[in-house]
Design an enzyme around this catalytic site. Structure first.
Site, PDB file in Angstrom:
ATOM      1  N   CYS A   3       0.866  -1.190   0.000  1.00  9.27           N
ATOM      2  CA  CYS A   3       0.000   0.000   0.000  1.00  9.27           C
ATOM      3  C   CYS A   3       0.900   1.235   0.000  1.00  9.27           C
ATOM      4  O   CYS A   3       2.075   1.143  -0.365  1.00  9.27           O
ATOM      5  CB  CYS A   3      -0.982  -0.024   1.163  1.00  9.27           C
ATOM      6  N   ARG A   9      -3.370  -0.686   5.432  1.00 10.87           N
ATOM      7  CA  ARG A   9      -3.949  -1.772   4.639  1.00 10.87           C
ATOM      8  C   ARG A   9      -3.008  -2.954   4.450  1.00 10.87           C
ATOM      9  O   ARG A   9      -3.397  -4.108   4.688  1.00 10.87           O
ATOM     10  CB  ARG A   9      -4.392  -1.224   3.268  1.00 10.87           C
ATOM     11  N   ASP A 119      -8.384   3.713   1.435  1.00  2.37           N
ATOM     12  CA  ASP A 119      -7.365   4.112   2.405  1.00  2.37           C
ATOM     13  C   ASP A 119      -8.056   4.670   3.648  1.00  2.37           C
ATOM     14  O   ASP A 119      -8.744   5.681   3.570  1.00  2.37           O
ATOM     15  CB  ASP A 119      -6.491   5.185   1.743  1.00  2.37           C
TER      16      ASP A 119
HETATM   17  P1  4NP Z   1      -1.787   2.813   4.130  1.00  3.03           P
HETATM   18  O1  4NP Z   1      -2.423   4.167   4.695  1.00  3.03           O
HETATM   19  O2  4NP Z   1      -1.261   3.137   2.747  1.00  3.03           O
HETATM   20  O3  4NP Z   1      -2.940   1.863   4.106  1.00  3.03           O
HETATM   21  O4  4NP Z   1      -0.694   2.409   5.084  1.00  3.03           O
HETATM   22  C1  4NP Z   1      -1.719   5.368   4.732  1.00  3.03           C
HETATM   23  C2  4NP Z   1      -0.825   5.595   5.739  1.00  3.03           C
HETATM   24  C3  4NP Z   1      -0.159   6.816   5.802  1.00  3.03           C
HETATM   25  C4  4NP Z   1      -0.398   7.771   4.849  1.00  3.03           C
HETATM   26  C5  4NP Z   1      -1.292   7.542   3.831  1.00  3.03           C
HETATM   27  C6  4NP Z   1      -1.948   6.321   3.767  1.00  3.03           C
HETATM   28  N1  4NP Z   1       0.287   9.017   4.918  1.00  3.03           N
HETATM   29  O5  4NP Z   1       0.018   9.902   4.090  1.00  3.03           O
HETATM   30  O6  4NP Z   1       1.127   9.203   5.823  1.00  3.03           O
END
Ligand code: 4NP
Length: 148
Positions: A3, A9, A119
Site C-alpha cells: 500500500c 492496509r 485508504d
Molecule cells: P496505508 O495508509 O497506505 O494503508 O498504510 C496510509 C498511511 C499513511 C499515509 C497515507 C496512507 N500518509 O500519508 O502518511
C-alpha cells in the site's frame, strides 16, 4: 502486500494471510511494504492494530519498509491495494515478468472489478472495520487458491 504507507492496509493483509497460511501449515512466505518512505520502521497504525486485535489477529510486531526493485525477484505475486500503488510499483518494473506479478488485491474477491481497498488513514474508525472485512474475505479467497 503493498500500500502507500505500509501502516494500515498492507500490514493487515500481511498479518491475516500470514496467520491463515500458518494455521493451515502452507509453505508460503508473506510480507508487506509501502510505496512511500513516510513510515519506514514504524509499527502499524494504532487503529489498525486495535481493529485486528478485536478479531484475534496480532499485527503489532510488523514494521514498515519501502518497496524496492528487489521485491520483484523475491516474490511470485505482488498484491497492491489501489491504482496509485499499482502505478508506483509498475514504474519500478524492468521486465514483462515483473509487471505480470503485480495484481490488484481486491480483484481476488471481485474479479476484474479493479476496485481499491479504501485508504482508512484520514478517516474514522468505521473505515478500519470496512478494511478489515474486505481484507479478511479477500485473504480467504487467496488461501483457497494457495491450497490448490
Ligand atoms: P496505508 O495508509 O497506505 O494503508 O498504510 C496510509 C498511511 C499513511 C499515509 C497515507 C496512507 N500518509 O500519508 O502518511
Amino acid at each position: 502486500m503493498v500500500c502507500l504507507g505500509n501502516i494500515c492496509r498492507s500490514p493487515l493483509a500481511d498479518g491475516l494471510l500470514r496467520q491463515k497460511v500458518k494455521s493451515l501449515g502452507l509453505d508460503v512466505f508473506v510480507d508487506s511494504c509501502g510505496t512511500s518512505s513516510y513510515h519506514i520502521g514504524e509499527p502499524p497504525d494504532e487503529r489498525m492494530i486495535n481493529t485486528a486485535f478485536k478479531y484475534d489477529y496480532d499485527i503489532s510486531n510488523l514494521r514498515a519498509r519501502q518497496f524496492t526493485k528487489r521485491d520483484f525477484k523475491e516474490f511470485d505475486v505482488i498484491y497492491v491495494m489501489d491504482a496509485s500503488n499499482y502505478n508506483n510499483v509498475i514504474a519500478l518494473a524492468e521486465t514483462k515478468e515483473d509487471r505480470e506479478k503485480v495484481k490488484l488485491f481486491l480483484n481476488e474477491l471481485h474479479p476484474q472489478s479493479n476496485m481499491p481497498v479504501p485508504d482508512p488513514y484520514f478517516g474514522g474508525e468505521q473505515g478500519f472495520e470496512k478494511v478489515f472485512n474486505l481484507v479478511d474475505e479477500t485473504t480467504d479467497k487467496i488461501i483457497e487458491k494457495l491450497k490448490k
